[in-house]
Enzyme design. Structure first.
Site, short mmCIF file in Angstrom:
data_model
loop_
_atom_site.label_atom_id
_atom_site.label_comp_id
_atom_site.label_asym_id
_atom_site.label_seq_id
_atom_site.Cartn_x
_atom_site.Cartn_y
_atom_site.Cartn_z
N SER A 136 0.80 -1.22 0.00
CA SER A 136 0.00 0.00 0.00
C SER A 136 0.84 1.27 0.00
CB SER A 136 -0.96 0.02 1.19
OG SER A 136 -0.26 0.31 2.37
N LYS A 173 1.93 4.45 7.07
CA LYS A 173 1.05 5.29 6.24
C LYS A 173 1.57 6.72 6.28
CE LYS A 173 -2.05 2.02 5.62
NZ LYS A 173 -1.75 1.14 4.56
#
Length: 192
Positions: A136, A173
């Site tokens: 991701s 993230k």
């Protein structure tokens, strides 16, 4: 706790030589380097000792040259309290995996110590390492299998890449603070 298996005096000497060589040179010794330090004409005996040290969990190695790495077990056996070697290399603990996709629990057990040159670390001075699982964050060139150096701190700026604990699971993230107390953790892979 690390299990202490007995080593012969020669195996302990080889382990100390590896540690001292890395401290002096910032990279692992070759089998020939170790043989020369021991005054041996053939690297066969050193190779045999390395095989035993690897089986007992004191070192990790691959088929490439200068691939010998000390484990946390070896540092513990040698009595290294702070696994920092002089001013050239720090041994950072690899604590587990971190998700770049779905969260994976980042286990707080040390899998091994990995030498990181202070030239690579720069002024950041990381505290530990985590291995990436998932894709991701591929937009930021963080892909499955990468090892991230993590510096522990309580604050982050908008847009910074962070490690966050979400329900006791660690994820990597980009951090964005929104209005009020709202925080957004954003992936960099356009597929997410």
């Amino acid at each position: 706790m690390v299990k202490k298996e007995s080593l012969t005096q020669k195996q302990l000497n080889v382990l100390r030589i590896i540690y001292e060589f890395i401290a002096a040179n910032n990279y692992s010794p070759s089998i020939r380097n170790i043989a020369e330090i021991l005054g041996l004409s053939s690297p066969k005996g050193v190779s045999d000792h390395l095989t035993v040290l690897e089986k007992k969990g004191y070192i990790l190695k691959s088929s490439s040259a200068r691939s010998i790495r000390l484990t946390g077990k070896s540092l513990w056996y040698l009595g290294v309290q702070n696994p920092s070697i002089e001013n050239n290399v720090d041994y950072l603990p690899l604590l587990g995996s971190i998700a770049a996709g779905k969260p994976i629990f980042a286990e707080e057990n040390i899998q091994e110590y990995i030498p990181v040159s202070n030239q690579i670390m720069g002024k950041t001075k990381g505290n530990y390492l985590l291995k990436v699982k998932g894709d991701s964050m591929s937009g930021d060139h963080i892909v499955d299998g990468d090892i991230l150096m993590v510096k522990t701190q309580n604050t982050a700026e908008n847009g910074e890449i962070i490690i966050a604990l979400v329900d006791n699971e660690a994820v990597v993230k980009r951090y964005y603070r929104r209005v009020g107390e709202t925080v957004e953790l954003r992936s960099s892979n356009p597929l997410y």
